[in-house]
Scaffold this active site. Structure first.
Site, PDB file in Angstrom:
ATOM      1  N   ASP A 147       0.820  -1.215   0.000  1.00 57.36           N
ATOM      2  CA  ASP A 147       0.000   0.000   0.000  1.00 57.36           C
ATOM      3  C   ASP A 147       0.858   1.270   0.000  1.00 57.36           C
ATOM      4  OD1 ASP A 147      -2.088  -1.894   0.497  1.00 57.36           O
ATOM      5  OD2 ASP A 147      -1.658  -1.741   2.631  1.00 57.36           O
TER       6      ASP A 147
ATOM      7  N   GLU B   5     -11.013   0.422  -2.224  1.00 52.44           N
ATOM      8  CA  GLU B   5     -10.239   0.832  -1.047  1.00 52.44           C
ATOM      9  C   GLU B   5      -9.071   1.696  -1.503  1.00 52.44           C
ATOM     10  OE1 GLU B   5      -8.695  -2.706   0.783  1.00 52.44           O
ATOM     11  OE2 GLU B   5      -8.378  -3.686  -1.141  1.00 52.44           O
TER      12      GLU B   5
END
Length: 775
Positions: free
Chosen positions: A50, A207
């Protein structure tokens, strides 16, 4: 675990490597900067999940999810390809007692965002059960501010702040479980949310949103589809609240969830992760082009890229261009500084005074706390695992351990720990590992080694730094608790004791063979060699490598280096002999003779036979071309020395007739010396005495005197291919195995100078396999 363990011998690389040199040096690997203006993905072959990346001037900065590991690393680059770790955002998570009590596996910091505004850097992150938090600083290397609690809340994830042109701040985020996407107004100083938020998008496992503005549109770049199978989507709208148009920019299974940066040159780039099993989620870099319709096109027309031209940055920002260093994060540690390097991360929050670098100069003092097992042991230091293969060497002083305490090295797989180390038991310091209590230490020192090759790893120990024992623990590396596998140091147990760590030396590469280490040695007066130490364990097998007119710095020599590396990865030592009077690309006059070569080869055998751990009954030799002549003659004169001999591109029969019939030999015999030009290699000047040294030499006769195993490899396009049948006739009646391999289409040097190395690699593979079977 069986009580029986196989004791093997390994040469300790601990004294050979300078601690930080391996990871920080200019090494071109199969990923990252290729040193020629291009790069190969990934650019970060470690668990940087991420990631978010920003540009500030000519500098790039990156942060990533760390979950329960403390603290969050800050990476710096000048070109988006070469990265180093420069600091950490925090040194503990003062959020909840679970981070102190080892109860927060897979929680902690999820998908942070990094932003820069008016001279200040901001990091925003959510922890899934605790809330939304922020840190800020003017120096990304640190120190950073104390943690700012923006909102205490459960179930939020992946926040990203955004300051609009009018100064209004916003924050976009997701919800645990992947959706929907919520937009909040944020105070100008970024410390407070101003509303409860508005849903602006709902998608399939949506997300990790990153919000930015370009060309009058608001864009949200976000992954959809999940961690392993997801792709990347881009949304855009004229109003920040939507409605948003949607376009898939990368299909499922591509690198996804990351940050977009725009360079001063106008280029745009996307740095994201790709899930890869035990290594975790590794960093890929993709170009981004903007179409005439205002939509971005990621990668190569919507597909990921394997190799690409590096980003166009300012000339003085270039790193890793041809002739300059390729930079990788430094992972080895000699503990000579006053603080730990920022590559180290604690498993959960450490206790106060957990580590000291000042109590004993040049050593790390790691204090133990009471714990039932390593999974719940505080003060465990970890590092990310890099690349496909690696070796970690650790030396500890266990004298400070209290009764019952344990300390050592570990592979971390989520919340599963595989380890080897020392313990104090009934006052005696002993080796300890999973399920076993080993022998007593000879003193206070213990050497530990972790080796991994793909998902398989091993744990070893040594009582003297040279003879190693494989614990036999079958380590299967896996990602777990949202993190890739790791390596680490630990100390735990009651009594308040500690362990001292002298060094942590970490080498990694794409294959275990590439981790092999050469050590320069003096074989005899004026005779140099390169001793290649086995990676891991060693049972005494050793191969001497004899080259032709080239040492290890030339093409053919590099191929023998490849043999040495592959042997090392399989637990076989080797010695590459650089004969007297010979040179490399820069030196073309050959002062050696066959007589001096044989003398040097014999000196090399005697040198190897005296090295600690060498089994003199299991020594082999490989010779290439003139090196093959050298090997056969040496074996014929010393028939008990070699268990196995292999030759590449070797002649046969009467060498006086063969060598002296050549035109270059006739010129040398007439004029005293002669030069032969090879446009594919170099010019070589030989002398009259060189050719005269072949008088009376007959390789058929010498080979019949040698009783051991014999293997011949040559190419079908080699001018010496006619000799192959004669070799096999010479082995008639010899009980030891004999084989030959003819590589179709290969020339005398197995086309080692050609771009494609298929013929050369086949010769290497076959020869290494031969020695493994016959030594």
């Amino acid at each position: 675990m069986t009580a029986m363990i196989l004791k093997l011998v390994a040469l300790g690389v601990a004294g050979v490597l300078a601690g930080r040199a391996w990871a920080g040096e200019a090494r071109v690997l199969g990923w990252g900067d290729q040193g020629d203006g291009t790069y190969r993905n990934p650019v970060l072959k470690a668990d940087y999940s991420d990631p978010d990346v920003i540009r500030v001037g000519e500098d790039f900065y990156l942060v990533a999810s760390e979950f329960h590991f403390v603290g969050m690393q800050v990476l710096h680059s000048r070109d988006l390809v070469n990265w180093r770790v420069i600091g950490q955002v925090f040194d503990r998570l003062p959020i909840d007692a679970k981070y102190d009590e080892m109860r927060a596996y897979a929680q902690g910091t999820w998908a942070p965002s990094l932003r820069y505004r008016d001279g200040v850097f901001y990091v925003y992150v959510c922890t899934p059960q605790d809330g939304l938090f922020m840190w800020h600083t003017k120096d990304p290397a640190g120190p950073w501010s104390e943690m700012v609690t923006v909102k205490r809340v459960s179930g939020w994830e992946d926040p990203c702040p955004f300051w609009d042109d009018d100064g209004q701040a916003y924050l976009v985020r997701g919800k645990v479980g992947a959706g929907p996407i919520i937009l909040h107004k944020l105070s100008a100083d970024g410390t407070q949310l101003l509303d409860d938020g508005v849903e602006i998008y709902r998608g399939p496992v949506a997300e990790g949103p990153k919000l930015f503005k370009r060309g009058g549109f608001y864009f949200i770049s976000l992954p959809e589809g999940g961690v392993t199978e997801g792709g990347q989507t881009v949304l855009r709208a004229k109003s920040i609240y939507g409605p948003y148009e949607r376009r898939e920019v990368l299909p499922g299974g591509s690198p996804h969830q990351g940050g977009i940066v725009e360079l001063e040159s106008g280029e745009s780039w996307f740095l994201a992760f790709k899930s890869t099993g035990y290594l975790g989620r590794i960093g890929h870099l993709l170009p981004v082009a903007w179409g005439e319709d205002g939509w971005p096109v990621f990668g190569d027309r919507g597909r990921t890229v394997e190799r690409w031209t590096k980003p166009k940055v300012a000339a003085d920002s270039k790193v890793g261009a041809a002739g300059s260093g390729v930079m990788k994060p430094e992972v080895s540690e000699e503990f000579g500084a006053e603080t730990l390097g920022p590559v180290w991360q604690w498993n959960h929050n450490p206790t106060s005074g957990a580590a000291s670098l000042t109590e004993r100069s040049g050593w790390l003092r790691l204090r133990g706390e009471a714990a039932a097992e390593l999974r719940v042991a505080k003060n465990t230091l970890t590092q990310k695992l890099w690349d496909e293969a690696g070796v970690v060497d650790v030396k500890i002083d266990a004298s400070g351990l209290s009764e019952g305490q344990r300390a050592g090295f570990t592979f971390v797989c989520g919340n599963v720990f595989y380890w080897v180390g020392a313990t104090r038991r009934e006052g005696v310091l002993r080796v300890r590992y999973e399920g076993e209590v080993g022998p007593a230490l000879k003193g206070e020192a213990l050497w530990l080694r972790g080796i991994y090759d793909g998902e398989r790893a091993r744990l070893l120990y040594s009582l003297d730094g040279a003879s190693y024992v494989d614990t036999g623990i079958a380590v299967q590396l896996r990602a777990g608790q949202w993190k890739g596998a790791r390596v680490g140091l630990f100390c735990y147990g009651e009594g308040g004791g500690s362990v001292a760590v002298d060094y942590f030396r970490y080498r990694y590469a794409g294959a275990l063979a590439e981790v092999a280490v050469d050590r320069e040695v003096e074989v005899a007066a004026g005779v140099q060699g390169l001793w290649c130490e086995p990676v891991g364990v060693w049972d005494g097998r050793t191969v001497l490598l004899y080259h032709s007119f080239a040492d290890d710095r030339d093409g053919p020599g590099d191929l023998l280096k490849r043999v040495a590396q592959e042997l090392s990865a399989k637990g076989v030592a080797s010695l590459r002999v650089n004969f007297r009077g010979e040179g490399d690309k820069a030196r073309t006059r050959i002062e050696s003779t066959l007589t001096t070569r044989i003398a040097d080869a014999e000196a090399a055998w005697r040198f190897a036979a005296t090295q600690r751990g060498v089994d003199v009954s299991r020594i082999g030799a490989l010779g290439w071309s003139l090196g093959a002549t050298t090997a056969i003659e040496t074996a014929g004169r010393n028939p008990a020395w070699f268990r196995s001999v292999a030759v590449w591109s070797s002649p046969s029969g009467d060498q006086e007739r063969e060598m002296l019939s050549r035109a270059v030999a006739k010129r040398a015999l007439r004029d005293g010396e002669a030069t032969q030009h090879d446009p594919a290699w170099k010019s070589v000047t030989t002398t009259r005495v060189f050719y005269e040294s072949f008088r009376g030499v007959n390789l058929d006769v010498s080979l019949r005197k040698y009783p051991g195993a014999f293997f011949s490899v040559r190419g079908s396009a080699d001018h010496l291919a006619q000799y192959e049948m004669q070799f096999m006739k010479n082995r008639a009646g010899v009980k030891a195995p004999a084989e030959s391999l003819l590589i179709a289409g290969a020339n005398h040097v197995f086309d080692v100078f050609a771009p494609e190395k298929g013929h050369a690699e086949r010769a290497v593979e076959a020869t290494v396999g031969w020695f493994l079977r016959t030594l």
